[in-house]
Motif scaffolding. Structure first.
Motif, PDB file in Angstrom:
ATOM      1  N   PHE A  38       0.918  88.660 -16.269  1.00 58.38           N
ATOM      2  CA  PHE A  38       0.678  89.674 -16.651  1.00 58.38           C
ATOM      3  C   PHE A  38      -0.722  90.128 -16.868  1.00 58.38           C
ATOM      4  O   PHE A  38      -0.954  91.405 -16.661  1.00 58.38           O
ATOM      5  CB  PHE A  38       1.336  89.879 -18.328  1.00 58.38           C
ATOM      6  N   TYR A  39      -1.603  89.166 -16.911  1.00 61.02           N
ATOM      7  CA  TYR A  39      -2.909  89.540 -16.875  1.00 61.02           C
ATOM      8  C   TYR A  39      -3.413  89.958 -15.565  1.00 61.02           C
ATOM      9  O   TYR A  39      -4.027  90.790 -15.163  1.00 61.02           O
ATOM     10  CB  TYR A  39      -3.963  88.344 -17.275  1.00 61.02           C
ATOM     11  N   GLY A  40      -2.845  89.363 -14.434  1.00 62.59           N
ATOM     12  CA  GLY A  40      -3.143  89.508 -13.098  1.00 62.59           C
ATOM     13  C   GLY A  40      -2.559  90.885 -12.804  1.00 62.59           C
ATOM     14  O   GLY A  40      -3.143  91.680 -11.921  1.00 62.59           O
ATOM     15  N   LEU A  41      -1.447  91.463 -13.276  1.00 63.45           N
ATOM     16  CA  LEU A  41      -0.769  92.671 -12.910  1.00 63.45           C
ATOM     17  C   LEU A  41      -1.504  93.764 -13.876  1.00 63.45           C
ATOM     18  O   LEU A  41      -1.516  95.060 -13.113  1.00 63.45           O
ATOM     19  CB  LEU A  41       0.763  92.679 -13.497  1.00 63.45           C
ATOM     20  N   SER A  42      -2.254  93.548 -14.729  1.00 60.32           N
ATOM     21  CA  SER A  42      -2.914  94.799 -15.392  1.00 60.32           C
ATOM     22  C   SER A  42      -4.144  95.304 -14.799  1.00 60.32           C
ATOM     23  O   SER A  42      -5.033  94.839 -14.300  1.00 60.32           O
ATOM     24  CB  SER A  42      -3.366  94.201 -16.924  1.00 60.32           C
ATOM     25  N   PHE A  43      -4.028  96.811 -14.617  1.00 54.93           N
ATOM     26  CA  PHE A  43      -5.205  97.238 -13.749  1.00 54.93           C
ATOM     27  C   PHE A  43      -6.382  97.264 -15.066  1.00 54.93           C
ATOM     28  O   PHE A  43      -7.734  96.981 -14.514  1.00 54.93           O
ATOM     29  CB  PHE A  43      -5.029  99.043 -14.064  1.00 54.93           C
ATOM     30  N   ALA A  44      -6.372  97.542 -16.290  1.00 51.03           N
ATOM     31  CA  ALA A  44      -7.270  97.345 -17.226  1.00 51.03           C
ATOM     32  C   ALA A  44      -7.917  95.894 -17.142  1.00 51.03           C
ATOM     33  O   ALA A  44      -9.244  95.785 -17.423  1.00 51.03           O
ATOM     34  CB  ALA A  44      -7.136  97.866 -18.333  1.00 51.03           C
ATOM     35  N   GLY A  45      -7.016  94.924 -17.211  1.00 51.81           N
ATOM     36  CA  GLY A  45      -7.479  93.619 -17.237  1.00 51.81           C
ATOM     37  C   GLY A  45      -8.110  93.195 -15.985  1.00 51.81           C
ATOM     38  O   GLY A  45      -9.162  92.304 -16.092  1.00 51.81           O
ATOM     39  N   ARG A  46      -7.786  93.719 -14.806  1.00 55.11           N
ATOM     40  CA  ARG A  46      -8.450  93.201 -13.795  1.00 55.11           C
ATOM     41  C   ARG A  46      -9.903  94.070 -13.750  1.00 55.11           C
ATOM     42  O   ARG A  46     -10.827  93.463 -13.001  1.00 55.11           O
ATOM     43  CB  ARG A  46      -7.710  94.104 -12.341  1.00 55.11           C
TER      44      ARG A  46
END
Length: 706
Positions: free
Chosen positions: A187-195
């Motif tokens: 989920f962290y790797g999928l997130s635009f904002a997380g990236r």
């Protein structure tokens, strides 16, 4: 080629001239500015010039702006343009992407504005802008894909906004649900904002940029295939197989984007990236380590810098294959609060004020490390300035049984239980064991120890003892730090100055080419001290500049600077000696009066001043140095750079001097400098560098050099 150029120019110009574009631009500018100013309390006393939060808000503001911008990405007359579907899609995408880039350029007004209020980290700004371009490409390509499913632009806008909101925020899911590590990472790797999070702090991560590139390409590829299908194109088996291969290639690249990558930290302070030393330490840690971060959401609202702690801990956890990070909100978890109480960690009480009332709230920001039954903690942390250093120390202690020792010998009557108690407590809190060397068994005690040795004063040191110290260094057992000056002060009395009872250390240093000038340094860069009236019936106090208590400015060997008390300048007889610390260029040496029966120099704060000092006599003076010592006798090989360190101040760590200048919150810069010097003396430069990590001054209305 001409048709393609005309098509692109028409698309871009019509987009830029449209009212919708300027409405979206206005919303983007206004919403991001309001979020930044209110979220960081920019116009309050706690406001800073850090733009990390500003760039972090932009992806969330884009949730509505980019779908709105792309609402009319498809026109019916596009089908009649004599250009291939692939080229048409690329030109269309390029026009909207370029329009978003224009928005980003306009958003750069904020860093320019903030630069007039404080110091801006332009490296972080550049990486953030670059990353937003990639983020925009991914968001625009997603909107293009959604538009292929809906004929009505309103429906496409709603679905695109919802999808962007979900993809931007999915990295927060593990905070609300207990998920396996691989799902949390997914989920962290999928997130635009997380990236985008790393880029907002000035860290260029190839994995994150590759992810945005992969996602953009995948969405555009799927958009092309859907458009072809809607036009009645029926692919053959070979083309279907090729499409499946391409999709699996995108999936493979996505899943492995973090496996082969590099990171470059362009930020000024390097506070959010993991050092090579830490990465090596984590790889060498074979035991499973559980790292629990207990936080309070209320604290994040009061101190936005606390949000960076969570982000740093995520990066720290990812750097170690055996590290497991768990984040717990103590505001919602009573069991967690009780557990912390059992560990001896209690909430910090913070005062909040508004126009009508004052209240106190209890908050947590604590880190617990656990491995193999061993537990240690960072009781309270507000920012990432020294967090990596603290975590590494805890990890070394619980997983590698690393317990460094500092040896202390007081030769001027100061004791660890009284005069040096702040120093003792500081080292203990740094997980450094303090061993006191006794006067009666001096030689025997030194024969049983290794590592850095701190020596205060010289009253009770004989010539024979200095020979033992020389052998200690030349044998490679450890380096020696002399905190000494040839003159003693009646610290608990009237501050009168006398010559030391002994001169053994002064004589030792002179043999190595270092001598004390018979004077004391006075500096315009000095401490302001508060002198209280002796009359108990009044609360009268006067704040005075005291030139004999130096405010040593930040420099190469001390990023924070520190204070020095009644110090004599050092003089060199050899070019091989290394100055460590110097005074400001506005310092002056006041000669001592050796004919005086009372005091060698006037120390009364009401009488000491620099009003009559000639400006042409002001200069820098050496206050601390390093003296290399040959280690030909070395049998321990503990250190390759053996020698004596000298700080011309025997009251540098005194409780009374440091408490006097510390005020309500305390001034611990002297102790930070000493622990940093300890790591260098101990041969662990990496930990010294980590401890020296500090945030630059981002206070508003202050400029460097002023």
């Amino acid at each position: 080629m001409k048709t393609s150029r005309v098509f692109f120019e028409h698309k871009f110009k019509s987009l830029i001239k449209s009212r919708l574009f300027w409405a979206d631009t206005f919303i983007m500018l206004l919403a991001s500015a309001l979020a930044y100013f209110t979220g960081t309390r920019f116009f309050t006393a706690s406001g800073t010039s850090s733009l990390t939060a500003y760039f972090s808000y932009i992806p969330y503001v884009s949730i509505l702006v980019i779908p709105s911008l792309c609402m009319k990405s498809r026109y019916s007359y596009d089908d009649f343009v004599p250009v291939s579907n692939f080229l048409k899609l690329i030109l269309n995408f390029s026009a909207y992407f370029l329009a978003f880039a224009v928005m980003l350029v306009l958003l750069m007004w904020m860093p320019v504005f903030v630069s007039f209020c404080g110091d801006v980290d332009w490296g972080a700004v550049a990486v953030s802008f670059f990353a937003l371009l990639f983020y925009g490409a991914s968001a625009v390509s997603l909107c293009f894909l959604v538009s292929e499913f809906f004929e009505k632009s309103a429906a496409g806008f709603i679905v695109s906004s919802l999808l962007l909101a979900a993809i931007n925020s999915c990295h927060n899911i593990p905070q609300f649900f207990a998920l396996p590590v691989f799902l949390s990472d997914f989920f962290y790797g999928l997130s635009f904002a997380g990236r985008f999070d790393s880029a907002s702090k000035g860290i260029l991560s190839s994995a994150d940029f590759l992810y945005f590139l992969i996602i953009s390409s995948l969405f555009l590829f799927l958009s092309l295939r859907l458009r072809e299908k809607k036009k009645g194109f029926v692919p053959n088996k070979i083309l279907i197989r090729r499409n499946v291969y391409i999709i699996f290639l995108f999936l493979f690249l996505f899943l492995n984007s973090r496996k082969y990558f590099f990171k470059i930290d362009f930020s000024e302070d390097k506070l959010y990236s993991i050092s090579a030393y830490t990465e090596k330490l984590l790889k060498e840690t074979e035991e499973t380590v559980t790292l629990r971060y207990y936080k309070s959401s209320k604290l994040e609202n009061l101190y936005p810098s606390v949000k960076n702690v969570s982000a740093f801990l995520r990066n720290y956890g990812k750097a170690g294959k055996n590290l497991k990070l768990i984040v717990i909100d103590c505001d919602k978890d009573e069991i967690a609060r009780n557990l912390l109480n059992n560990y001896g960690i209690y909430p910090q009480r913070i005062r909040t004020e508004n126009s009508t009332s004052t209240e106190f709230i209890d908050v947590y920001s604590s880190i617990i490390l656990e491995s193999g039954g061993n537990i240690d903690a960072v009781p309270f942390v507000l920012n990432t300035a020294s967090l990596e250093y603290q975590l590494d120390l805890k990890l070394l202690k619980i997983c590698h049984d690393y317990r460094p020792v500092v040896n202390i010998f007081s030769a001027n009557g100061m004791t660890l239980s009284d005069d040096l108690r702040l120093l003792n407590d500081w080292f203990v809190n740094q997980d450094i064991e303090v061993k006191e060397i006794s006067y009666s068994d001096f030689a025997m005690d030194l024969s049983d120890v290794q590592g850095p040795l701190f020596v205060f004063g010289e009253d009770y040191i004989s010539a024979e003892m200095t020979e033992v110290l020389e052998n200690y260094v030349s044998a490679g057992k450890g380096n020696v730090l002399f905190l000494n000056s040839p003159y003693s002060v009646d610290l608990k009395g009237d501050w009168s100055v006398k010559e030391n009872q002994g001169t053994a250390v002064t004589d030792l240093l002179s043999r190595y080419g270092v001598s004390y000038n018979p004077s004391m340094v006075m500096d315009y860069s000095c401490q302001r001290i508060s002198m209280m009236s002796e009359d108990s019936s009044t609360d009268y106090a006067e704040i005075l500049n005291y030139p004999l208590w130096l405010e040593v400015l930040p420099q190469t060997n001390s990023r924070l600077g520190f204070s020095m008390f009644w110090t004599s300048p050092l003089e060199f007889a050899s070019d091989k000696l290394v100055p460590l610390i110097v005074s400001s260029s506005h310092a002056y040496k006041e000669p001592l009066n050796f004919d005086s029966d009372y005091s060698l120099i006037e120390t009364n704060p009401f009488k000491v001043n620099m009003k009559n000092v000639q400006t042409n006599t002001l200069q820098n003076y050496i206050l601390a140095c390093f003296i290399p010592v040959s280690n030909e006798k070395s049998t321990y090989n503990v250190h390759t750079n053996n020698g004596f360190y000298v700080i011309s101040d025997q009251y540098f760590s005194s409780y009374y001097t440091n408490a006097f200048i510390g005020g309500e919150n305390g001034d611990f810069r002297n102790f930070i400098f000493l622990s940093n010097l300890f790591w260098k003396m101990n041969g662990n430069e990496a930990l010294a560098v980590l401890q020296g990590k500090t945030a630059s001054d981002r206070t508003l209305y202050k400029r460097k050099g002023k």
